[in-house]
Design a protein around this motif. Sequence first.
Motif, PDB file in Angstrom:
ATOM      1  N   MET A  57       0.533   0.793  -5.804  1.00 39.62           N
ATOM      2  CA  MET A  57       0.793   0.139  -4.525  1.00 39.62           C
ATOM      3  C   MET A  57       0.945  -1.370  -4.727  1.00 39.62           C
ATOM      4  O   MET A  57       1.878  -1.984  -4.205  1.00 39.62           O
ATOM      5  N   ALA A  58       0.049  -1.977  -5.504  1.00 41.20           N
ATOM      6  CA  ALA A  58       0.115  -3.416  -5.747  1.00 41.20           C
ATOM      7  C   ALA A  58       1.383  -3.785  -6.520  1.00 41.20           C
ATOM      8  O   ALA A  58       2.047  -4.777  -6.202  1.00 41.20           O
ATOM      9  N   ALA A  61       4.436  -3.489  -4.184  1.00 39.33           N
ATOM     10  CA  ALA A  61       4.504  -4.617  -3.251  1.00 39.33           C
ATOM     11  C   ALA A  61       4.944  -5.886  -3.971  1.00 39.33           C
ATOM     12  O   ALA A  61       5.780  -6.646  -3.459  1.00 39.33           O
ATOM     13  N   GLY A  64       8.587  -5.482  -4.816  1.00 35.18           N
ATOM     14  CA  GLY A  64       9.362  -5.621  -3.586  1.00 35.18           C
ATOM     15  C   GLY A  64       9.485  -7.071  -3.167  1.00 35.18           C
ATOM     16  O   GLY A  64      10.556  -7.518  -2.749  1.00 35.18           O
ATOM     17  N   GLY A  65       8.391  -7.818  -3.279  1.00 31.95           N
ATOM     18  CA  GLY A  65       8.445  -9.246  -2.962  1.00 31.95           C
ATOM     19  C   GLY A  65       9.353 -10.010  -3.907  1.00 31.95           C
ATOM     20  O   GLY A  65      10.140 -10.862  -3.492  1.00 31.95           O
ATOM     21  N   LEU A  78       9.124  -0.106  -2.592  1.00 31.11           N
ATOM     22  CA  LEU A  78       8.269   0.512  -1.575  1.00 31.11           C
ATOM     23  C   LEU A  78       8.747   1.914  -1.242  1.00 31.11           C
ATOM     24  O   LEU A  78       7.934   2.815  -1.036  1.00 31.11           O
ATOM     25  N   LEU A  95       3.427   0.138   7.524  1.00 32.17           N
ATOM     26  CA  LEU A  95       3.350  -0.690   6.320  1.00 32.17           C
ATOM     27  C   LEU A  95       4.691  -1.329   6.002  1.00 32.17           C
ATOM     28  O   LEU A  95       4.755  -2.481   5.563  1.00 32.17           O
ATOM     29  N   PHE A  99       5.319  -5.316   5.687  1.00 28.88           N
ATOM     30  CA  PHE A  99       5.974  -5.882   4.503  1.00 28.88           C
ATOM     31  C   PHE A  99       7.213  -6.674   4.903  1.00 28.88           C
ATOM     32  O   PHE A  99       7.443  -7.776   4.397  1.00 28.88           O
ATOM     33  N   THR A 102       6.214 -10.021   6.622  1.00 26.27           N
ATOM     34  CA  THR A 102       5.639 -10.936   5.645  1.00 26.27           C
ATOM     35  C   THR A 102       6.713 -11.485   4.719  1.00 26.27           C
ATOM     36  O   THR A 102       6.787 -12.693   4.459  1.00 26.27           O
ATOM     37  N   SER A 103       7.555 -10.604   4.213  1.00 31.20           N
ATOM     38  CA  SER A 103       8.615 -11.010   3.296  1.00 31.20           C
ATOM     39  C   SER A 103       9.606 -11.954   3.966  1.00 31.20           C
ATOM     40  O   SER A 103       9.986 -12.981   3.408  1.00 31.20           O
TER      41      SER A 103
END
Length: 188
Positions: A57-58, A61, A64-65, A78, A95, A99, A102-103
């Motif tokens: 998951m980390a 993410a 993805g960022g 993701l 979620l 994401f 935030t992105s």
Amino acid sequence: ISPQEVAPDCRVSTPPEEPAQDITNDPPKTSFKEEIVRGISHLRYDLWPITPRVIFMALAAAAGGLLGGLVGAGGPPLFLFFFVYDFSKELVRALGGVFSVTSTASRIATYLATTPEIETTGADTWFVARDVWLWVAVTTAALCGSPVGVYLNQYFNKWGFKVGLCVLLILNGISMITTGTIALMSDS
């Protein structure tokens, strides 16, 4: 003999009605603050001990960022994470929304804090007046497409939702490979 016959001027008192019982077994209503506190307290149980799922998951993410900042498409890692692990479609949607917000916020902040090379945009800002219709078109398309997606979501079960994610992942990959190939060919 009824009470009215004995004392016609007196009213018979009845006990006050009790509120109706909740027979739906719905959980009691909680405030937004209580939901946040409850969610944070459960977070340590979801993330500890560290499992392969938490690590994946980390990494998804972070990837993805990175991809979101690099090419503007942070969704594929993701999609892959949600395809591999079993989550409800509601949680995936929530979620994904967090994401995306935030992105997008971090990218806009970065664009506002930096100035591009003049050769890139023809100006000393990322947001130039000639692109206003592009921004309007993208915003309008997103605002129109979102309710359609929310409506269509009710017709997908979990399997259909995963197939949809897989199709989006494949289309995204094809799109990125095609545009990258075209860009490489035009540079040479």
